[in-house]
Design a protein around this motif. Structure first.
Motif, PDB file in Angstrom:
ATOM      1  N   LEU A   1       0.841  -1.192   0.000  1.00 36.17           N
ATOM      2  CA  LEU A   1       0.000   0.000   0.000  1.00 36.17           C
ATOM      3  C   LEU A   1       0.883   1.252   0.000  1.00 36.17           C
ATOM      4  CD1 LEU A   1      -2.722  -1.132   2.555  1.00 36.17           C
ATOM      5  CD2 LEU A   1      -2.900  -1.050   0.064  1.00 36.17           C
ATOM      6  N   ASP A   2       1.793   1.320  -0.963  1.00 38.10           N
ATOM      7  CA  ASP A   2       2.715   2.451  -1.063  1.00 38.10           C
ATOM      8  C   ASP A   2       2.088   3.548  -1.917  1.00 38.10           C
ATOM      9  OD1 ASP A   2       2.747   0.842  -3.283  1.00 38.10           O
ATOM     10  OD2 ASP A   2       4.907   0.957  -3.613  1.00 38.10           O
ATOM     11  N   MET A   3       1.112   4.209  -1.338  1.00 41.01           N
ATOM     12  CA  MET A   3       0.360   5.247  -2.038  1.00 41.01           C
ATOM     13  C   MET A   3      -0.062   6.299  -1.013  1.00 41.01           C
ATOM     14  SD  MET A   3      -3.129   2.962  -2.556  1.00 41.01           S
ATOM     15  CE  MET A   3      -2.236   1.603  -3.298  1.00 41.01           C
TER      16      MET A   3
ATOM     17  N   PHE B   1      -8.629   2.665  -1.932  1.00 39.08           N
ATOM     18  CA  PHE B   1      -8.252   1.353  -2.452  1.00 39.08           C
ATOM     19  C   PHE B   1      -8.719   0.234  -1.525  1.00 39.08           C
ATOM     20  CE2 PHE B   1      -5.214  -2.194  -2.566  1.00 39.08           C
ATOM     21  CZ  PHE B   1      -5.320  -2.570  -3.890  1.00 39.08           C
ATOM     22  N   ILE B   2      -8.519   0.407  -0.216  1.00 40.34           N
ATOM     23  CA  ILE B   2      -8.932  -0.616   0.751  1.00 40.34           C
ATOM     24  C   ILE B   2     -10.445  -0.788   0.725  1.00 40.34           C
ATOM     25  CG2 ILE B   2      -9.031  -1.189   3.206  1.00 40.34           C
ATOM     26  CD1 ILE B   2      -6.331   0.194   3.527  1.00 40.34           C
ATOM     27  N   GLU B   3     -11.193   0.305   0.648  1.00 42.50           N
ATOM     28  CA  GLU B   3     -12.651   0.218   0.583  1.00 42.50           C
ATOM     29  C   GLU B   3     -13.112  -0.501  -0.677  1.00 42.50           C
ATOM     30  OE1 GLU B   3     -13.928   4.226   0.872  1.00 42.50           O
ATOM     31  OE2 GLU B   3     -13.627   4.373   3.055  1.00 42.50           O
ATOM     32  N   ALA B   4     -12.474  -0.196  -1.823  1.00 42.09           N
ATOM     33  CA  ALA B   4     -12.838  -0.859  -3.078  1.00 42.09           C
ATOM     34  C   ALA B   4     -12.473  -2.341  -3.032  1.00 42.09           C
ATOM     35  CB  ALA B   4     -12.142  -0.171  -4.248  1.00 42.09           C
TER      36      ALA B   4
ATOM     37  N   LYS C   1      17.345   4.656   9.688  1.00 43.15           N
ATOM     38  CA  LYS C   1      16.012   4.993   9.202  1.00 43.15           C
ATOM     39  C   LYS C   1      15.011   3.878   9.457  1.00 43.15           C
ATOM     40  CE  LYS C   1      13.506   6.608   5.105  1.00 43.15           C
ATOM     41  NZ  LYS C   1      13.594   6.945   3.666  1.00 43.15           N
ATOM     42  N   GLY C   2      15.475   2.639   9.487  1.00 40.68           N
ATOM     43  CA  GLY C   2      14.554   1.533   9.683  1.00 40.68           C
ATOM     44  C   GLY C   2      13.824   1.173   8.389  1.00 40.68           C
ATOM     45  N   TYR C   3      12.763   0.419   8.539  1.00 42.18           N
ATOM     46  CA  TYR C   3      12.043  -0.092   7.374  1.00 42.18           C
ATOM     47  C   TYR C   3      10.617  -0.395   7.781  1.00 42.18           C
ATOM     48  CZ  TYR C   3      10.779  -3.397   3.657  1.00 42.18           C
ATOM     49  OH  TYR C   3      10.145  -4.057   2.630  1.00 42.18           O
ATOM     50  N   GLN C   4       9.664  -0.047   6.921  1.00 42.50           N
ATOM     51  CA  GLN C   4       8.260  -0.287   7.200  1.00 42.50           C
ATOM     52  C   GLN C   4       7.626  -1.098   6.075  1.00 42.50           C
ATOM     53  OE1 GLN C   4       6.597   3.675   7.622  1.00 42.50           O
ATOM     54  NE2 GLN C   4       6.562   3.472   9.836  1.00 42.50           N
ATOM     55  N   ILE C   5       6.636  -1.890   6.439  1.00 39.44           N
ATOM     56  CA  ILE C   5       5.784  -2.501   5.421  1.00 39.44           C
ATOM     57  C   ILE C   5       4.339  -2.178   5.760  1.00 39.44           C
ATOM     58  CG2 ILE C   5       7.372  -4.395   4.903  1.00 39.44           C
ATOM     59  CD1 ILE C   5       5.560  -6.239   6.529  1.00 39.44           C
TER      60      ILE C   5
ATOM     61  N   GLN D   1      -3.601  -1.505 -10.262  1.00 36.12           N
ATOM     62  CA  GLN D   1      -2.926  -0.911 -11.410  1.00 36.12           C
ATOM     63  C   GLN D   1      -3.512   0.449 -11.790  1.00 36.12           C
ATOM     64  OE1 GLN D   1      -3.095  -3.921 -14.424  1.00 36.12           O
ATOM     65  NE2 GLN D   1      -1.681  -5.301 -13.341  1.00 36.12           N
ATOM     66  N   ARG D   2      -4.798   0.623 -11.526  1.00 33.75           N
ATOM     67  CA  ARG D   2      -5.435   1.902 -11.831  1.00 33.75           C
ATOM     68  C   ARG D   2      -4.975   2.995 -10.873  1.00 33.75           C
ATOM     69  NH1 ARG D   2     -10.131  -1.313 -12.699  1.00 33.75           N
ATOM     70  NH2 ARG D   2     -11.065  -0.661 -10.713  1.00 33.75           N
ATOM     71  N   LYS D   3      -4.419   2.585  -9.720  1.00 37.81           N
ATOM     72  CA  LYS D   3      -3.911   3.558  -8.772  1.00 37.81           C
ATOM     73  C   LYS D   3      -2.558   4.024  -9.238  1.00 37.81           C
ATOM     74  CE  LYS D   3      -7.398   3.300  -5.949  1.00 37.81           C
ATOM     75  NZ  LYS D   3      -8.318   4.425  -5.796  1.00 37.81           N
TER      76      LYS D   3
END
Length: 303
Positions: A200-202, A210-213, A279-283, A301-303
């Motif tokens: 969810l890199d947006m 996106f989550i709702e759709a 900096k660390g790292y997130q997912i 893909q539409r995003k």
């Protein structure tokens, strides 16, 4: 330290004070505190053990570092009651911290592993809710696992009884459950029909839409989004990555720097390699059944 355990009895036979001293080391109350740092710190035996063990068992090389050299380099700063590493151990500790960083990025945060964990979370949440609601599901009577399902307090013997075999055994039995969701999730886990995962890199607004759709797609496909649409977050947690943004000296690694006028300094002050890990790292991923992958992928893909 309980007198009911075999370990407790063996330690007490050796010395009446030894069990309490070991418990104090584990709890961080024993002095000198440097001994407790061997058990719980950014450079403790647990972290060093699981990195090497998991690297071997997964067949990857990310977690390999020179354990023996670190051990030989450990010293005790008696004035400040803390562990530090002699100059010769700097590069070995750098390798250790980098190994930990890459093991989390490449192994512990791997999509397949995190997807299996997402199914497990949904599966056990469903089992707990069914038990709380009075529904009949199978479990071993009068077992430690049955106490977990009914939110009952566990004794020391119960904790020692529970292991991975109990978990897998119950999941296998739940493959024949009368509850559709519990049965399906159990079968997915055992058969490794795991969820798919998208990053969810947006921007936040797009992410929410996106989550709702995606939830609508999952629901229309006949799956309950409460169990089949899972947001997976991890990262930027001090246990995962070395960072100086922690309270107390146990969260820091110290190294002796300089030969003519040596000083004990925090490792990132003298190591560019460690500063690069700060900096660390997130997912942040969305997990869902593979049956809807094509529809969610088209949305993605539409995003």
């Amino acid at each position: 330290m309980s007198e009911d355990t075999q370990v407790g009895k063996l330690l007490r036979n050796y010395s009446s004070e030894l069990p309490e001293n070991i418990a104090g080391i584990i709890n961080g109350t024993f002095r000198p505190a440097a001994l407790a740092q061997l058990i719980s710190s950014q450079l403790d035996v647990d972290r060093m053990d699981y990195l090497l063990r998991d690297s071997l068992m997964t067949g990857v090389k990310y977690g390999i570092f020179d354990l023996e050299w670190i051990i030989r380099s450990l010293e005790i700063d008696t004035e400040n009651d803390r562990l530090y590493v002699s100059p010769r151990g700097l590069y070995a500790v750098e390798d250790y911290l980098q190994a930990r960083y890459y093991m989390f990025r490449q192994v512990y945060f791997h999509r397949t592993l995190r997807s299996a964990e997402a199914i497990l979370r949904s599966l056990f949440r469903r089992a707990l809710e069914l038990c709380a609601g009075g529904s009949r599901i199978w479990y071993a009577e009068n077992s430690a696992f049955s106490k977990v399902l009914h939110h009952q307090e566990l004794s020391l013997a119960d904790h020692l009884e529970l292991d991975d075999h109990d978990v897998v055994f119950h999941i296998k039995r739940w493959q024949r459950s009368d509850d559709d969701i519990l049965r399906d999730l159990s079968r997915r886990f055992i058969d490794r029909r795991l969820f798919k995962a998208f990053d969810l890199d947006m921007p936040e607004a797009e992410r929410t839409q996106f989550i709702e759709a995606a939830a609508k797609i999952v629901s229309e496909a006949g799956f309950d989004p409460a169990y089949y649409l899972i947001e997976d977050r991890a990262g930027d947690i001090p246990y995962y990555f070395y960072t100086t943004q922690q309270a107390g000296q146990k969260g820091l690694i110290y190294v002796e720097d300089g030969y003519s006028r040596p000083q004990i300094r925090e490792i990132s002050e003298i190591s560019p390699a460690i500063r690069g890990l700060q900096k660390g790292y997130q997912i942040h991923r969305l997990c869902f059944p593979p049956e809807v992958e094509e529809s969610v992928s088209a949305l993605y893909q539409r995003k």
